[in-house]
Design a protein around this motif. Structure first.
Motif, PDB file in Angstrom:
ATOM      1  N   ILE A   1       6.660 -53.490 -69.114  1.00  0.00           N
ATOM      2  CA  ILE A   1       6.405 -54.399 -70.235  1.00  0.00           C
ATOM      3  C   ILE A   1       6.192 -55.824 -69.738  1.00  0.00           C
ATOM      4  O   ILE A   1       5.238 -56.512 -70.135  1.00  0.00           O
ATOM      5  N   HIS A   2       7.085 -56.291 -68.855  1.00  0.00           N
ATOM      6  CA  HIS A   2       6.981 -57.665 -68.356  1.00  0.00           C
ATOM      7  C   HIS A   2       5.716 -57.865 -67.526  1.00  0.00           C
ATOM      8  O   HIS A   2       5.073 -58.924 -67.615  1.00  0.00           O
ATOM      9  N   LEU A   3       5.355 -56.876 -66.729  1.00  0.00           N
ATOM     10  CA  LEU A   3       4.135 -56.992 -65.929  1.00  0.00           C
ATOM     11  C   LEU A   3       2.893 -56.864 -66.803  1.00  0.00           C
ATOM     12  O   LEU A   3       1.839 -57.416 -66.469  1.00  0.00           O
ATOM     13  N   GLY A   4       3.029 -56.167 -67.927  1.00  0.00           N
ATOM     14  CA  GLY A   4       1.926 -56.129 -68.888  1.00  0.00           C
ATOM     15  C   GLY A   4       1.681 -57.511 -69.457  1.00  0.00           C
ATOM     16  O   GLY A   4       0.518 -57.926 -69.630  1.00  0.00           O
TER      17      GLY A   4
ATOM     18  N   GLU B   1      -9.257 -54.275 -63.390  1.00  0.00           N
ATOM     19  CA  GLU B   1      -8.958 -53.006 -62.728  1.00  0.00           C
ATOM     20  C   GLU B   1      -8.096 -53.229 -61.489  1.00  0.00           C
ATOM     21  O   GLU B   1      -7.185 -52.449 -61.197  1.00  0.00           O
ATOM     22  N   ARG B   2      -8.374 -54.324 -60.747  1.00  0.00           N
ATOM     23  CA  ARG B   2      -7.589 -54.631 -59.562  1.00  0.00           C
ATOM     24  C   ARG B   2      -6.149 -54.956 -59.939  1.00  0.00           C
ATOM     25  O   ARG B   2      -5.201 -54.513 -59.286  1.00  0.00           O
ATOM     26  N   SER B   3      -5.971 -55.705 -61.039  1.00  0.00           N
ATOM     27  CA  SER B   3      -4.633 -56.059 -61.497  1.00  0.00           C
ATOM     28  C   SER B   3      -3.872 -54.817 -61.941  1.00  0.00           C
ATOM     29  O   SER B   3      -2.692 -54.626 -61.598  1.00  0.00           O
ATOM     30  N   ASP B   4      -4.530 -53.965 -62.697  1.00  0.00           N
ATOM     31  CA  ASP B   4      -3.874 -52.739 -63.170  1.00  0.00           C
ATOM     32  C   ASP B   4      -3.465 -51.851 -61.997  1.00  0.00           C
ATOM     33  O   ASP B   4      -2.381 -51.234 -62.014  1.00  0.00           O
ATOM     34  N   ALA B   5      -4.301 -51.790 -60.979  1.00  0.00           N
ATOM     35  CA  ALA B   5      -4.006 -50.960 -59.813  1.00  0.00           C
ATOM     36  C   ALA B   5      -2.784 -51.498 -59.066  1.00  0.00           C
ATOM     37  O   ALA B   5      -1.934 -50.719 -58.600  1.00  0.00           O
ATOM     38  N   LEU B   6      -2.665 -52.819 -58.968  1.00  0.00           N
ATOM     39  CA  LEU B   6      -1.513 -53.417 -58.291  1.00  0.00           C
ATOM     40  C   LEU B   6      -0.219 -53.127 -59.060  1.00  0.00           C
ATOM     41  O   LEU B   6       0.808 -52.790 -58.462  1.00  0.00           O
TER      42      LEU B   6
END
Length: 322
Positions: free
Chosen positions: A34-37, A5-10
């Motif tokens: 896409i790249h950050l995914g 969740e912390r990663s997705d929020a960033l």
């Protein structure tokens, strides 16, 4: 907050930043997502939040992308996105250092220059355009013969004058069978002019003066009108015009793909090397300052030999299963 969740929020916050504050194009923002995914997935697989990623992790993931078949240019774009993301995290005070800062994509192989097969080059040189008027046909034939027969750059070709002079960048001396050209770095060199190129040049010079606009051009711009190759306006032909005309001529000659001037220079070098194997001589004829630039043609030469081997040698291919 959980690691994922912390990663997705960033990531969400960063994408909002590039979309609103940096005003990047929608397609660019989509690619960033896409790249950050990909980055988020790899970090999650290692039980890491994005703000815990270290340089060693990035290097490992880059190697995985490479082994999976991603091209160097594609990896470079991914790393550029990740690098920007961590730079933003640093500016926000969320990471102490950028783990992607010193990580670079694998060096891409230098692409081989595109050269015509010998038969194709000869067919183009011998092509006669039935739709062209004699003046244009003579000029275009001479252009092809000089580009392929002498290995000239297009800038060297259009820089040629009819006669030698203190102000001429280059000229052709038919009596001695040589072209004097001004290459890169303002370096002069002499290039042999073969029989076919000399014949085509003589035919062009015989009709060149028949350009109706030439007398006025000589009055208006003597230096431009002194050019060996001129257009219908009577002034020096441009590199762009040569590109356009050669493209049209090559398609009419039945080439599989349009031919451009530098392709004929590549063909000159490749075919000469196949016949002579004299790398130093090819370097001199091309006007390369460094022989490593010329060595790329040895790779083309090897490809030619490999194809000949595959086609002719009885042990080149495994027998088909019966």
């Amino acid at each position: 907050m959980a690691t994922s969740e912390r990663s997705d929020a960033l990531v969400d916050k960063y994408l909002e930043h590039v979309r609103v504050e940096r005003r990047l194009a929608a397609r660019t923002v989509e690619l960033y997502a896409i790249h950050l995914g990909t980055l988020t997935e790899k970090a999650a697989a290692a039980n890491l939040a994005l703000d815990q990623v270290q340089t060693a992790h990035v290097r490992r993931w880059m190697a995985q992308l490479h082994s999976a078949g991603r091209e160097s240019r594609g990896i470079a774009l991914v790393l550029s996105c990740w690098r920007s993301f961590y730079r933003w995290l640093g500016n926000e005070g969320l990471v102490g250092s950028n783990p992607v800062q010193d990580v670079h994509a694998p060096k891409a192989d230098r692409p081989l220059p595109k050269a015509l097969a010998v038969d194709d080059a000869v067919r183009l040189a011998e092509h006669r355009d039935p739709d062209a008027d004699p003046w244009t046909e003579a000029r275009d034939r001479a252009v092809v013969e000089l580009l392929y027969g002498c290995g000239l750059r297009v800038s060297e070709l259009v820089g040629l004058d009819v006669q030698a002079s203190p102000t001429a960048r280059g000229w052709v001396d038919l009596a001695s069978g040589e072209a004097q050209v001004l290459g890169k770095g303002n370096k002069r060199r002499s290039v042999p002019v073969g029989a076919k190129a000399a014949e085509a040049l003589q035919a062009w010079l015989a009709v060149r003066s028949g350009c109706p606009a030439l007398p006025a051009a000589l009055q208006r711009d003597p230096a431009g009108a002194a050019a060996l190759f001129i257009g219908r306006t009577g002034t020096r032909w441009t590199a762009q015009a040569v590109w356009k005309q050669l493209r049209q001529r090559s398609l009419k000659a039945g080439m599989a793909a349009p031919v451009h001037p530098h392709m004929l220079r590549h063909s000159f070098a490749s075919h000469l090397l196949q016949s002579s194997s004299d790398l130093r001589a090819v370097q001199e004829l091309l006007g390369h300052a460094n022989i490593t630039t010329t060595q790329v043609y040895t790779r083309l030469d090897f490809q030619h030999l490999a194809k000949a081997y595959d086609a002719a040698h009885p042990r080149a291919k495994a027998k088909e299963d019966k």
